[in-house]
Enzyme design. Structure first.
Site, PDB file in Angstrom:
ATOM      1  N   TRP A  29       0.538  -1.379  -0.049  1.00 13.54           N
ATOM      2  CA  TRP A  29      -0.059   0.213   0.007  1.00 13.54           C
ATOM      3  C   TRP A  29       0.929   1.537  -0.149  1.00 13.54           C
ATOM      4  CZ3 TRP A  29      -0.571   3.491   3.717  1.00 13.54           C
ATOM      5  CH2 TRP A  29      -1.511   4.162   4.310  1.00 13.54           C
ATOM      6  N   SER A  95       2.149  -7.129   1.565  1.00 13.91           N
ATOM      7  CA  SER A  95       1.461  -6.294   2.374  1.00 13.91           C
ATOM      8  C   SER A  95      -0.207  -6.277   1.993  1.00 13.91           C
ATOM      9  CB  SER A  95       1.151  -5.066   2.773  1.00 13.91           C
ATOM     10  OG  SER A  95       0.688  -3.990   2.858  1.00 13.91           O
ATOM     11  N   MET A  96      -0.311  -5.347   0.923  1.00 19.82           N
ATOM     12  CA  MET A  96      -1.877  -4.948   0.093  1.00 19.82           C
ATOM     13  C   MET A  96      -1.425  -5.673  -1.333  1.00 19.82           C
ATOM     14  SD  MET A  96      -4.430  -1.914  -1.879  1.00 19.82           S
ATOM     15  CE  MET A  96      -5.122  -2.165  -2.948  1.00 19.82           C
ATOM     16  N   ASP A 224       6.402  -6.904  13.692  1.00 21.99           N
ATOM     17  CA  ASP A 224       5.314  -5.905  12.740  1.00 21.99           C
ATOM     18  C   ASP A 224       3.977  -4.967  13.537  1.00 21.99           C
ATOM     19  OD1 ASP A 224       3.358  -5.526  10.987  1.00 21.99           O
ATOM     20  OD2 ASP A 224       4.443  -7.160   9.315  1.00 21.99           O
ATOM     21  N   HIS A 253       7.377  -4.635   9.665  1.00 17.92           N
ATOM     22  CA  HIS A 253       6.884  -4.549   8.491  1.00 17.92           C
ATOM     23  C   HIS A 253       7.608  -4.391   7.740  1.00 17.92           C
ATOM     24  CE1 HIS A 253       3.113  -4.982   6.515  1.00 17.92           C
ATOM     25  NE2 HIS A 253       2.738  -4.072   5.821  1.00 17.92           N
TER      26      HIS A 253
END
Length: 300
Positions: A29, A95-96, A224, A253
């Protein structure tokens, strides 16, 4: 020129380097096709073809103002694979990007794909509901979105230390790299960041995950602060039939920066294993036995 038109006319920018078995990266993201540059260089030098692209409204891709749901984003990934006519590809997402990969496979096909790497996944379902009590409460999410509408830059800077693991041992990310990362996020239009966040938080991938049987490596940091492994990587590894899970110690993260060398090696080892199995499959099918073209039937 490294641009292609997606299914709805949105122009996407992509990077294509090296030769050999393809590895396609889907970014997090707010980030773009440069996110994994500390890993892609090693992969290219070791004989892989590496492709990354800018999500719509990110980087050098078009900003159409719509299409941030996972179905549309999966269609964008399909457009990249089709435009470059890629087969036997390893898909790597952070992630995304992990959601885009899963939705691509269940919406389109596994025909072009051999292996998956899901890093810091936002799967299987992030929102707290009666049947998902460990998720993020809707009120907390809405409070964060409200703060973005007031001052997104301040929120980014306040949360940067946790993202980069500043308090973790031996995990120094230079101020220059931090500024570059935050600048990338700030360059994405706020409307796109908000819409993408809705997709991240509110999309329930649980029903479709058991249909994905490709070999999958899940990597997550035990520190994270964006998404805890207990609500993402751990249940995800149980829902995917052919998944293995690696937990990085003292990793946030942004582990693609803090653990750049380790991640590069894990990617190299995992994709090399894919190439080895392909060679063994070819040997078993020759001579005399034709190798059938991969099925193009979608997983539904």
């Amino acid at each position: 020129m490294p641009f292609l038109d997606s299914h709805d006319g949105t122009t996407l920018f992509y990077r294509d380097r090296g030769t050999g078995r393809p590895i396609v990266f889907c970014s997090a993201w707010g980030l773009d096709s440069t996110e994994f540059q500390y890993q892609t260089t090693d992969l290219v030098e070791n004989g892989f073809r590496v492709i990354s692209y800018d999500r719509r409204s990110h980087g050098r891709s078009d900003d159409p103002g719509h299409g941030y749901d996972y179905d549309t984003l999966a269609d964008d990934l399909s457009a990249v694979l089709t435009h470059l006519d890629l087969y036997d590809a390893s898909l790597v997402g952070h992630s995304m990007g992990t959601g885009e990969i899963v939705r691509y496979l269940t919406r389109h096909s596994t025909a072009r794909t051999r292996r998956l790497v899901l890093i810091g996944p936002v799967l299987p379902f992030m929102l707290a509901t009666p049947d998902n009590p460990s998720g993020v409460p809707a009120a907390a999410v809405e409070e964060i979105r409200t703060s973005w509408k007031q001052d997104f830059g301040t929120w980014l800077h306040e949360n940067a230390p946790a993202y980069f693991g500043e308090t973790l041992p031996n995990r120094i990310v230079s101020q220059h790299v931090q500024a570059w990362t935050l600048s990338s996020m700030m360059s994405v239009p706020l409307h796109a960041m908000l819409a993408c966040n809705h997709s991240i938080i509110e999309t329930d991938f649980r029903p479709e995950l058991p249909a994905i049987t490709l070999p999958t490596l899940i990597i997550h940091g035990d520190m994270d602060a964006s998404v805890a492994a207990e609500i993402s990587a751990e249940p995800l590894s149980e829902l995917l039939p052919n998944a293995s899970l690696k937990i990085y110690e003292n990793a946030p993260h942004g582990l693609y920066l803090t653990h750049a060398a380790r991640l590069a090696q894990d990617l190299l080892d995992f994709t090399r294993e894919s190439a080895r199995h392909t060679a063994e499959d070819s040997n078993r099918n020759s001579p005399g036995t034709p190798i059938h073209a991969p099925s193009r039937d979608p997983l539904r």
